[in-house]
Design a protein around this motif. Structure first.
Motif, short mmCIF file in Angstrom:
data_model
loop_
_atom_site.label_atom_id
_atom_site.label_comp_id
_atom_site.label_asym_id
_atom_site.label_seq_id
_atom_site.Cartn_x
_atom_site.Cartn_y
_atom_site.Cartn_z
N VAL A 9 0.83 -1.21 0.00
CA VAL A 9 0.00 0.00 0.00
C VAL A 9 0.87 1.26 0.00
O VAL A 9 0.60 2.22 -0.72
N LEU A 10 1.92 1.28 0.81
CA LEU A 10 2.80 2.43 0.86
C LEU A 10 3.45 2.71 -0.50
O LEU A 10 3.49 3.86 -0.96
N ARG A 11 3.93 1.68 -1.15
CA ARG A 11 4.59 1.86 -2.44
C ARG A 11 3.59 2.23 -3.53
O ARG A 11 3.89 3.04 -4.42
N THR A 12 2.39 1.67 -3.45
CA THR A 12 1.35 2.03 -4.41
C THR A 12 0.97 3.50 -4.25
O THR A 12 0.76 4.21 -5.24
N ALA A 13 0.90 3.97 -3.02
CA ALA A 13 0.59 5.37 -2.77
C ALA A 13 1.63 6.28 -3.41
O ALA A 13 1.28 7.25 -4.10
N LEU A 14 2.89 5.98 -3.20
CA LEU A 14 3.95 6.79 -3.79
C LEU A 14 3.86 6.78 -5.31
O LEU A 14 3.95 7.84 -5.96
N ASP A 15 3.66 5.61 -5.89
CA ASP A 15 3.58 5.50 -7.35
C ASP A 15 2.31 6.14 -7.91
O ASP A 15 2.25 6.46 -9.10
N SER A 16 1.31 6.37 -7.03
CA SER A 16 0.06 6.98 -7.47
C SER A 16 0.06 8.51 -7.29
O SER A 16 -0.96 9.15 -7.53
N GLY A 17 1.18 9.05 -6.84
CA GLY A 17 1.28 10.50 -6.75
C GLY A 17 1.21 11.07 -5.35
O GLY A 17 1.27 12.30 -5.17
N VAL A 18 1.08 10.22 -4.32
CA VAL A 18 1.08 10.73 -2.95
C VAL A 18 2.50 11.13 -2.59
O VAL A 18 3.44 10.35 -2.75
N THR A 19 2.65 12.35 -2.07
CA THR A 19 3.99 12.82 -1.69
C THR A 19 4.03 13.32 -0.25
O THR A 19 5.00 13.94 0.16
N LEU A 20 2.99 13.03 0.53
CA LEU A 20 3.00 13.33 1.97
C LEU A 20 2.63 12.06 2.72
O LEU A 20 1.51 11.55 2.60
N PHE A 21 3.57 11.54 3.50
CA PHE A 21 3.35 10.34 4.31
C PHE A 21 3.48 10.74 5.77
O PHE A 21 4.48 11.33 6.18
N ASP A 22 2.45 10.40 6.55
CA ASP A 22 2.33 10.86 7.92
C ASP A 22 2.30 9.68 8.88
O ASP A 22 1.39 8.85 8.85
N THR A 23 3.31 9.61 9.76
CA THR A 23 3.38 8.53 10.74
C THR A 23 3.67 9.13 12.11
O THR A 23 3.56 10.33 12.31
N ALA A 24 4.03 8.29 13.08
CA ALA A 24 4.29 8.76 14.44
C ALA A 24 5.01 7.68 15.23
O ALA A 24 4.84 6.49 14.98
N ALA A 25 5.76 8.12 16.24
CA ALA A 25 6.41 7.16 17.13
C ALA A 25 5.40 6.30 17.85
O ALA A 25 5.65 5.13 18.16
N LEU A 26 4.20 6.86 18.11
CA LEU A 26 3.18 6.12 18.85
C LEU A 26 2.61 4.94 18.07
O LEU A 26 2.31 3.91 18.66
N TYR A 27 2.45 5.08 16.77
CA TYR A 27 1.71 4.09 15.99
C TYR A 27 2.41 2.73 16.00
O TYR A 27 3.48 2.57 15.43
N GLY A 28 1.78 1.79 16.67
CA GLY A 28 2.39 0.47 16.81
C GLY A 28 3.66 0.53 17.63
O GLY A 28 4.51 -0.37 17.53
N GLN A 59 4.28 8.46 23.01
CA GLN A 59 4.92 7.24 22.55
C GLN A 59 4.71 6.12 23.56
O GLN A 59 4.14 6.33 24.62
N GLY A 60 5.18 4.95 23.20
CA GLY A 60 5.07 3.81 24.09
C GLY A 60 6.26 3.76 25.05
O GLY A 60 7.40 3.96 24.63
N VAL A 61 5.97 3.49 26.31
CA VAL A 61 7.02 3.40 27.32
C VAL A 61 6.75 2.16 28.18
O VAL A 61 5.61 1.88 28.57
N ASP A 62 7.81 1.42 28.49
CA ASP A 62 7.70 0.26 29.39
C ASP A 62 7.74 0.77 30.82
O ASP A 62 8.77 0.72 31.50
N VAL A 63 6.62 1.25 31.30
CA VAL A 63 6.54 1.88 32.61
C VAL A 63 6.78 0.88 33.73
O VAL A 63 7.49 1.16 34.71
N ALA A 64 6.19 -0.29 33.61
CA ALA A 64 6.25 -1.28 34.68
C ALA A 64 7.51 -2.15 34.63
O ALA A 64 7.76 -2.94 35.53
#
Length: 335
Positions: free
Chosen positions: A39-58, A86-91
């Motif tokens: 999906v990521l590569r198809t998006a780029l090849d389809s003209g998407v030029t803004l990809f938005d992610t985050a440290a939190l995601y997964g 973000q994710g932290v191993d608190v315990a």
């Protein structure tokens, strides 16, 4: 047809970007790595030029996927990620939990981790994912400004903040973009922050532009994964959702009249709200991706826009967008 372009700070980006949360976070079981990369590569090849992610995601998994899929094509797109949540191993038991932490040292450490996962030496747009209300916004933005000077990020963004907080942050360092939820069924940006963005020359990035699937024709609450975050959202409670579904027949009729899909209608409405607005729908499906991108070619006249505004808005939608706990973690204006 070539994708329209819109300005985001110093970057010219596709009018519709791609939100990369869905691959591994929030809406159920993660998809396979193979599917996400496709999906990521198809998006780029389809003209998407803004990809938005985050440290939190997964807890870093989304950034890792984006890096693996796109690092070799780094010059072809604008890369956005986020810190401060973000994710932290608190315990200390190996299990990560979500933590909001906007302290300068944490922001800088998170950036180093993100650069490594994303397989890049610079992030084009780095957002403060949530304002940590225990830390002055000036301190958090000051740390981000240090990262700009160090060449590790190129520009600064904010997520889910009010007009007042945006102005305070902008006084420390120019803010390139503000990201918050905006769609037909979430109009909070129209209270004040959208006007503030325009006053300051800040691009507005709209997440959840198809109302977390609601405006795509999703209707079966029973199909939601046990860990799907929508299960806890007030608008998706059985009673509220039943009331909201009553809006859909008229909405679908408008889509049919225009000659587009429901998802395209939602995205086209956003694109018509101003050329400074950039929606970032997320998907794990190549078919849905191509459907979303088709919205860039959908033209809506004033009559259709007025009918959509009257049909789905803060007065006709039942339920808050977040639980009270989640509302306490954001800084956005509320109706």
């Amino acid at each position: 047809m070539a994708m329209q372009q819109r300005q985001l700070g110093s970057f010219s980006v596709s009018a519709i970007g791609l939100g990369c949360m869905n691959f591994c976070h929030a809406y159920g079981a993660p998809v396979s790595e193979e599917q996400a990369l496709r999906v990521l590569r198809t998006a780029l090849d389809s003209g998407v030029t803004l990809f938005d992610t985050a440290a939190l995601y997964g807890f870093g998994a989304s950034e890792t996927l984006v890096g693996k899929a796109l690092a070799s094509q780094r010059s072809r797109f604008t890369l956005a990620s986020k810190c401060g949540m973000q994710g932290v191993d608190v315990a200390g038991n190996g299990k990560q939990v979500r933590v909001i932490d906007g302290r300068p040292a944490t922001i800088k450490a998170t950036c180093e981790d993100s650069l490594r996962r994303l397989q890049t030496d610079v992030i084009d747009l780095y957002y403060l994912h949530r304002w940590d209300k225990q830390v002055p916004i000036e301190d958090s933005v000051g740390a981000l400004s240090d990262l700009v000077r160090e060449g590790k990020i190129r520009s600064i963004g904010l997520s889910e903040v009010s007009a007042a907080t945006l102005r305070r942050a902008h006084a420390v360092h120019p803010i390139a973009a503000l990201q918050t939820e905006y769609s037909l069924w979430t109009r909070n940006p129209e209270i004040a922050v959208l006007d503030a963005c325009r006053e300051l020359g800040v691009a507005f990035v709209a997440f959840s532009p198809v109302a977390r699937g609601f405006l795509c024709g999703f209707s079966d609450l029973g199909s939601l994964h046990a860990q799907d975050i929508r299960r806890a959202m007030p608008r998706f409670s059985p009673e509220n959702y039943a009331a909201n579904l009553k809006l859909m027949p008229a909405y679908n009729d408008i889509a049919q009249e225009v000659g587009c899909t429901p998802a395209q209608l939602a995205l086209a409405w956003l694109l018509h709200q101003g050329d400074d607005i950039i929606p970032i729908p997320g998907t794990t499906s190549e078919a849905h991706l191509k459907d979303d991108l088709g919205a860039a070619g959908v033209l809506l006249d004033d009559d259709v826009l007025a009918r959509l505004d009257a049909l789905i808005n803060q007065r006709t939608v039942v339920g808050n967008r977040y639980t009270e706990q989640s509302e306490s973690e954001v800084d956005t204006e509320r109706f």
